[in-house]
Design a protein around this motif. Structure first.
Motif, short mmCIF file in Angstrom:
data_model
loop_
_atom_site.label_atom_id
_atom_site.label_comp_id
_atom_site.label_asym_id
_atom_site.label_seq_id
_atom_site.Cartn_x
_atom_site.Cartn_y
_atom_site.Cartn_z
N GLY A 221 0.82 -1.20 0.00
CA GLY A 221 0.00 0.00 0.00
C GLY A 221 0.85 1.25 0.00
N LYS A 222 0.24 2.37 -0.37
CA LYS A 222 0.97 3.62 -0.50
C LYS A 222 1.54 4.12 0.82
CE LYS A 222 -1.60 5.18 -4.57
NZ LYS A 222 -2.51 6.22 -5.14
N ALA A 223 0.91 3.75 1.93
CA ALA A 223 1.39 4.22 3.23
C ALA A 223 2.60 3.43 3.72
CB ALA A 223 0.27 4.13 4.26
N ALA A 224 2.91 2.32 3.05
CA ALA A 224 3.97 1.43 3.54
C ALA A 224 5.31 1.67 2.86
CB ALA A 224 3.55 -0.02 3.35
N ILE A 225 5.43 2.77 2.13
CA ILE A 225 6.67 3.01 1.39
C ILE A 225 7.66 3.85 2.18
CG2 ILE A 225 5.55 2.80 -0.86
CD1 ILE A 225 5.52 5.87 -1.02
N GLY A 226 7.30 4.26 3.38
CA GLY A 226 8.18 5.11 4.16
C GLY A 226 8.75 4.38 5.36
N LYS A 227 9.45 5.14 6.19
CA LYS A 227 10.06 4.60 7.40
C LYS A 227 9.14 4.81 8.61
CE LYS A 227 15.00 5.18 6.43
NZ LYS A 227 16.26 5.72 7.00
N GLY A 228 9.46 4.11 9.68
CA GLY A 228 8.92 4.44 11.00
C GLY A 228 7.46 4.16 11.22
N MET A 229 6.93 3.04 10.69
CA MET A 229 5.55 2.68 11.00
C MET A 229 5.50 1.99 12.36
SD MET A 229 4.05 1.52 7.28
CE MET A 229 2.35 1.89 7.74
N ALA A 230 4.44 2.28 13.12
CA ALA A 230 4.32 1.74 14.48
C ALA A 230 2.88 1.32 14.72
CB ALA A 230 4.75 2.77 15.52
N LEU A 231 2.68 0.04 15.01
CA LEU A 231 1.35 -0.54 15.17
C LEU A 231 0.80 -0.28 16.57
CD1 LEU A 231 -0.65 -2.51 13.63
CD2 LEU A 231 0.49 -4.36 14.89
N PHE A 232 -0.49 0.05 16.64
CA PHE A 232 -1.16 0.15 17.94
C PHE A 232 -1.23 -1.24 18.57
CE2 PHE A 232 -2.16 4.24 16.38
CZ PHE A 232 -2.76 5.01 17.38
N PRO A 233 -1.28 -1.34 19.90
CA PRO A 233 -1.22 -2.65 20.56
C PRO A 233 -2.54 -3.42 20.57
CG PRO A 233 -1.28 -0.91 22.19
CD PRO A 233 -1.14 -0.23 20.86
N ARG A 234 -3.58 -2.86 20.00
CA ARG A 234 -4.86 -3.57 19.85
C ARG A 234 -5.63 -2.92 18.71
NH1 ARG A 234 -9.05 -0.42 21.67
NH2 ARG A 234 -8.67 1.08 23.35
N ARG A 235 -6.70 -3.60 18.29
CA ARG A 235 -7.57 -3.02 17.27
C ARG A 235 -8.35 -1.84 17.86
NH1 ARG A 235 -8.96 -7.01 12.92
NH2 ARG A 235 -7.97 -9.00 13.48
N ILE A 236 -8.74 -0.94 16.99
CA ILE A 236 -9.61 0.17 17.37
C ILE A 236 -10.84 0.12 16.47
CG2 ILE A 236 -9.84 2.68 17.54
CD1 ILE A 236 -6.84 2.82 18.03
N ALA A 237 -12.00 -0.06 17.08
CA ALA A 237 -13.26 -0.20 16.34
C ALA A 237 -13.16 -1.31 15.29
CB ALA A 237 -13.65 1.13 15.68
N GLY A 238 -12.50 -2.39 15.66
CA GLY A 238 -12.41 -3.56 14.79
C GLY A 238 -11.30 -3.54 13.77
N ASN A 239 -10.60 -2.43 13.64
CA ASN A 239 -9.54 -2.32 12.64
C ASN A 239 -8.16 -2.21 13.30
OD1 ASN A 239 -11.02 -2.28 10.15
ND2 ASN A 239 -11.75 -0.23 10.69
N TYR A 240 -7.15 -2.62 12.55
CA TYR A 240 -5.78 -2.34 12.95
C TYR A 240 -5.52 -0.84 12.78
CZ TYR A 240 -5.11 -7.38 12.45
OH TYR A 240 -5.21 -8.75 12.56
N ALA A 241 -4.64 -0.30 13.60
CA ALA A 241 -4.27 1.11 13.48
C ALA A 241 -2.76 1.23 13.53
CB ALA A 241 -4.91 1.93 14.60
N MET A 242 -2.24 2.17 12.78
CA MET A 242 -0.79 2.32 12.62
C MET A 242 -0.43 3.80 12.54
SD MET A 242 1.97 0.15 11.75
CE MET A 242 1.58 -1.09 10.50
N LEU A 243 0.66 4.17 13.18
CA LEU A 243 1.25 5.49 12.96
C LEU A 243 2.30 5.38 11.87
CD1 LEU A 243 1.78 6.83 16.61
CD2 LEU A 243 -0.14 7.28 15.06
N GLY A 244 2.39 6.40 11.03
CA GLY A 244 3.38 6.40 9.96
C GLY A 244 3.87 7.81 9.67
N ARG A 245 4.76 7.89 8.69
CA ARG A 245 5.31 9.20 8.31
C ARG A 245 5.69 9.14 6.83
NH1 ARG A 245 10.89 10.70 10.75
NH2 ARG A 245 11.51 9.72 8.81
N GLN A 246 4.70 8.87 5.98
CA GLN A 246 5.02 8.66 4.57
C GLN A 246 5.44 9.94 3.85
OE1 GLN A 246 1.98 8.50 5.88
NE2 GLN A 246 0.34 8.61 4.36
#
Length: 429
Positions: A267-292
């Motif tokens: 995906g387009k958001a995965a082409i950068g550095k420094g992605m960090a996954l939240f430790p649980r789902r939020i409203a049924g979805n995975y959540a991630m911090l990024g800096r694309q």
């Protein structure tokens, strides 16, 4: 002027150790476009099988003496390496056991994976919390080691920590065991399985580049203990794969720190550095911090942990110490008040400082507060190193109302600090 958060520092530091080595695959090749008529590996094999028995024995004895000091089961390791290259060798079935071991040695290299630097740590709760005094936790910490050729690998340490009390980082084993590597398909995606059953402790595990996307390194792993909606626990680690030309985000997963899977994020958001996954789902979805965009912190959500698109910018530079760019320093940490995110900011003369912010627990698109001044900045006695003027972390732990923060200094070594959550929140605005 707003006060800075108050940190407490430990005397313990982790410095690179060139004596820690791992035996990893090696195969010489001709330059691109040059036709040698046959592979250099085959040429080495032909020379090896032509040795007389006495010379073969002398060479094997030298290899064993060289490797036995820091490595276990050397004969089995060399035979395993031969098996990995046997499919590319003519007449492999006619080669005897002694020749196979020596060919395995010619197709291996001893690599000092943390000779130059040991930094950018990330800490999570250890899977085993038994047998500890009340209030003490056991942790696993990943670190980025840099060796010859500025190639980055992942190494691990374990230890115990008591909030307000003692920090113990276990001495690492002098032995490092290369993982067994297997490529497989999982749900249509290619995965690499790494089996580390030969490692007696977590500190013996070294994850070095095994894919073309990682040729120049596996960088800055951000570990997270992920609890799914059904209560199951799995450890994920997002990291940067650097081929030497391109950067990709990839995912490491394990339930026990004995076997791992590596998978590519898409995906387009995965082409950068420094992605960090939240430790649980939020409203049924995975959540991630990024800096694309290489400047701001973004929030991404997805129903597929391997695929990330779009996203929304949630934190932008505001204060002078972060004017150049911002990024996360590990996965968000859930506390009573919301999601605590440790961040880094880049300011003048490319100074890297560490700060913090608070996101809404139910809607992490909402930024509730942030530290106007750095929580941690390069100090006069910690400024010099491979990359000067940098403090950085890839993941902290909160126990009760205290944060345990391992952090890197000058891209060279690792140090440790703690902070009161109440004090940290009090200096936010």
């Amino acid at each position: 002027m707003t006060e800075r958060a108050k940190l407490n520092f430990y005397d313990r530091v982790l410095r690179p150790d060139p004596s820690r080595t791992v035996v990893r695959p090696f195969e010489p090749s001709y330059p691109e476009g040059f036709d040698g008529g046959t592979s250099r590996t085959q040429e080495t094999v032909d020379l090896t099988v032509a040795l007389d028995e006495a010379e073969l024995a002398r060479q094997l004895k030298g290899v064993t003496l060289s490797l036995d000091e820091n490595h276990r089961d050397v004969d089995a390791m060399l035979l395993r390496r031969f098996d990995e290259v046997a499919g590319r060798i003519e007449g492999a079935d006619r080669i005897n056991a002694e020749q196979r071991r020596l060919i395995g040695a010619y197709c291996s290299e001893e690599y000092a994976y943390e000779a130059a630097a040991l930094f950018n740590p990330s800490a999570v709760l250890h899977p085993d919390q038994s047998g500890l005094p009340e209030g003490t936790i056991r942790f696993v910490m990943s670190l980025r080691g840099i060796g010859e050729g500025h190639v980055s690998s992942v190494t691990f340490r374990t230890g115990t920590w008591t909030p307000g009390g003692e920090l113990v980082v276990d001495d690492p084993s002098p032995t490092a065991v290369p993982p067994l590597i297997e490529t497989c398909e999982k749900g249509g995606d290619v995965a690499v399985r790494l089996c580390c059953a030969g490692s007696r402790t977590i500190s013996e595990i070294v994850l070095f580049p095994v894919l073309p996307s990682q040729r120049q390194g596996i960088e800055d792993m951000r570990l997270v203990r992920f609890c799914d909606d059904d209560g199951s626990i799995i450890y994920h680690g997002t990291y940067t794969a650097f081929s030497g030309a391109e950067v990709l985000s990839e995912l490491l997963s394990s339930t026990d720190f004995r076997s791992f899977e590596m998978r590519v994020l898409t995906g387009k958001a995965a082409i950068g550095k420094g992605m960090a996954l939240f430790p649980r789902r939020i409203a049924g979805n995975y959540a991630m911090l990024g800096r694309q965009d290489n400047k701001n912190i973004w929030l991404h959500v997805s129903d597929d942990i391997l695929h990330w698109e779009g996203g929304a910018k949630i934190i932008a530079p505001r204060f002078p110490w972060e004017f150049v760019q911002m990024g996360n320093c590990g996965s968000p940490i859930e506390i009573a008040e919301g999601w605590l995110v440790i961040v880094h900011g880049v300011g003048t003369v490319r100074n890297y400082c560490i700060g913090a912010c608070l996101l809404d627990k139910n809607d992490p698109l909402k930024l509730l507060a942030r530290t106007p001044r750095p929580v941690l900045a390069p100090s006069p006695h910690e400024r010099d190193g491979y990359v000067p003027n940098v403090v950085y972390s890839c993941g902290a732990i909160v126990q009760g109302r205290t944060m345990f923060l391992p952090y890197a200094v000058a891209d060279s070594f690792t140090a440790f600090a703690t902070a009161s959550i109440d004090n940290l929140l009090s200096v936010m605005e």
